[in-house]
Scaffold this active site. Structure first.
Site, PDB file in Angstrom:
ATOM      1  N   ARG A   1       2.123   7.931  -2.206  1.00 29.70           N
ATOM      2  CA  ARG A   1       0.670   7.744  -2.180  1.00 29.70           C
ATOM      3  C   ARG A   1       0.106   7.551  -0.772  1.00 29.70           C
ATOM      4  O   ARG A   1      -0.880   6.857  -0.571  1.00 29.70           O
ATOM      5  CB  ARG A   1       0.273   6.569  -3.084  1.00 29.70           C
ATOM      6  CG  ARG A   1       0.647   6.747  -4.553  1.00 29.70           C
ATOM      7  CD  ARG A   1      -0.037   7.971  -5.165  1.00 29.70           C
ATOM      8  NE  ARG A   1       0.402   8.190  -6.535  1.00 29.70           N
ATOM      9  CZ  ARG A   1       1.381   8.997  -6.908  1.00 29.70           C
ATOM     10  NH1 ARG A   1       2.041   9.698  -5.996  1.00 29.70           N
ATOM     11  NH2 ARG A   1       1.710   9.130  -8.173  1.00 29.70           N
TER      12      ARG A   1
ATOM     13  N   SER B   1      -5.655   5.221 -11.654  1.00 27.20           N
ATOM     14  CA  SER B   1      -4.796   4.046 -11.474  1.00 27.20           C
ATOM     15  C   SER B   1      -5.363   3.156 -10.371  1.00 27.20           C
ATOM     16  O   SER B   1      -5.602   3.615  -9.257  1.00 27.20           O
ATOM     17  CB  SER B   1      -3.371   4.476 -11.112  1.00 27.20           C
ATOM     18  OG  SER B   1      -2.792   5.203 -12.170  1.00 27.20           O
TER      19      SER B   1
ATOM     20  N   GLU C   1      -4.352   0.941  -5.227  1.00 32.22           N
ATOM     21  CA  GLU C   1      -4.191   2.348  -4.868  1.00 32.22           C
ATOM     22  C   GLU C   1      -5.532   2.934  -4.455  1.00 32.22           C
ATOM     23  O   GLU C   1      -5.596   3.918  -3.733  1.00 32.22           O
ATOM     24  CB  GLU C   1      -3.622   3.117  -6.071  1.00 32.22           C
ATOM     25  CG  GLU C   1      -3.253   4.548  -5.778  1.00 32.22           C
ATOM     26  CD  GLU C   1      -2.434   5.172  -6.893  1.00 32.22           C
ATOM     27  OE1 GLU C   1      -1.279   4.743  -7.080  1.00 32.22           O
ATOM     28  OE2 GLU C   1      -2.951   6.076  -7.569  1.00 32.22           O
TER      29      GLU C   1
END
Length: 299
Positions: free
Chosen positions: A173, A221, A291
């Site tokens: 990520r 998310s 995130e």
């Protein structure tokens, strides 16, 4: 400084002042941008970057706003949206060049139709390719970064530059793309595949997403998964499902989704993020990391 005359008049789509960022984020929250522009091409984007540098004006760039939490006080300076003008695909024999504004799902589906496989996993990932490349978005065991051959950027000096694969670093990520500049396009490798098999795989992935993910406004998310277990499982086992602050709620369908159940403010979401982190830290001794990107100023 007359930014509307000096810059806005030179842009095809002009310049807006006080544009509500809630109109441009999937969470549907966010205060006003001081100055808001949508460049029509790479040359306009380079002009914007040079103007912000020459006038010491803060610059914030985003795409579809699907991984973004803009606080209620909005964003100071110049806000740039990489939108539909940067949405395109050019297929070659073993690669495809796609604009940063291209929907990740559209790219996956278009590739499958042409018998070009590799990123069926990306079907259903919200947002555009530029943001997905920067954060190395992934799903179902795949990630965007592993397919990127090169990236076209407008660097901090306002110059158009192509960054080869050897200078790009991707991890879970994240990537080093932000330090290279503003992503305008990426070139990805492709592999031959059976179009029907690719279509079936995409349909299966999309069906699984629809089954698991809530339909209400969210940013996907909220927290990063840990190496050994999903964040949603930790939140659920800690009793976090259904937690609320104002109009923000931890989804009862998927605990790693914070949804705007109606009328939420950015401050509600920020507060709920903090409460969820505290709960998981207390119950499991684990510190979850968001995130999503939180930007702007509080009211």
């Amino acid at each position: 400084m007359d930014i509307e005359r000096e810059l806005g008049a030179k842009l095809k789509h002009g310049l807006k002042t006080g544009e509500p960022m809630k109109n441009h984020t999937s969470w549907e929250v966010g205060g006003p941008a001081d100055y808001f522009v949508c460049p029509a091409n790479v040359e306009e984007l380079a002009l914007i970057v040079k103007y912000s540098r020459d006038h010491d004006l803060p610059l914030f760039v985003f795409g579809n706003g699907t991984n973004l939490l803009v606080q209620d006080g909005g964003i100071r300076g110049l806000v740039v949206k990489i939108g539909d003008d940067f949405s395109y695909t050019i297929f070659g024999n073993d690669r495809v060049k796609a604009g940063a504004g291209t929907s990740v799902t559209t790219l996956a589906c278009e590739a499958a139709k042409r018998g070009c496989g590799g990123f069926e996993f990306a079907a259903g990932i919200p947002g555009s390719l530029g943001g997905a490349s920067i954060m190395n978005a992934g799903a179902f065991g795949g990630n965007i970064g592993e397919w990127i051959l090169e990236a076209e950027v407008v660097n901090p000096a306002g110059e158009i530059e192509v960054i080869p694969r050897r200078e790009l670093n991707f991890s879970y990520r994240s990537s080093n793309l932000p330090e290279k500049g503003i992503v305008t396009a990426v070139t990805l490798k492709i592999t031959p595949c059976d179009p029907e098999e690719a279509k079936e795989k995409i349909e299966r992935f999309m069906s699984e997403r629809h089954r698991r993910h809530p339909a209400l406004a969210s940013a996907g998310s909220t927290f990063r998964n840990l190496a050994d277990q999903p964040a949603g499982r930790l939140i659920e086992s800690a009793g976090g499902k259904g937690m609320r602050v104002g109009g923000a709620e931890v989804s009862t369908q998927h605990a790693n989704f914070i949804i705007n159940s109606g009328g939420a403010k950015a401050s509600d979401i920020v507060c709920l993020i903090d409460q969820v982190r505290s709960l998981v830290r207390e119950k499991h001794g684990v510190d979850l990391h968001p995130e999503v990107k939180i930007v702007g100023e509080k009211l």
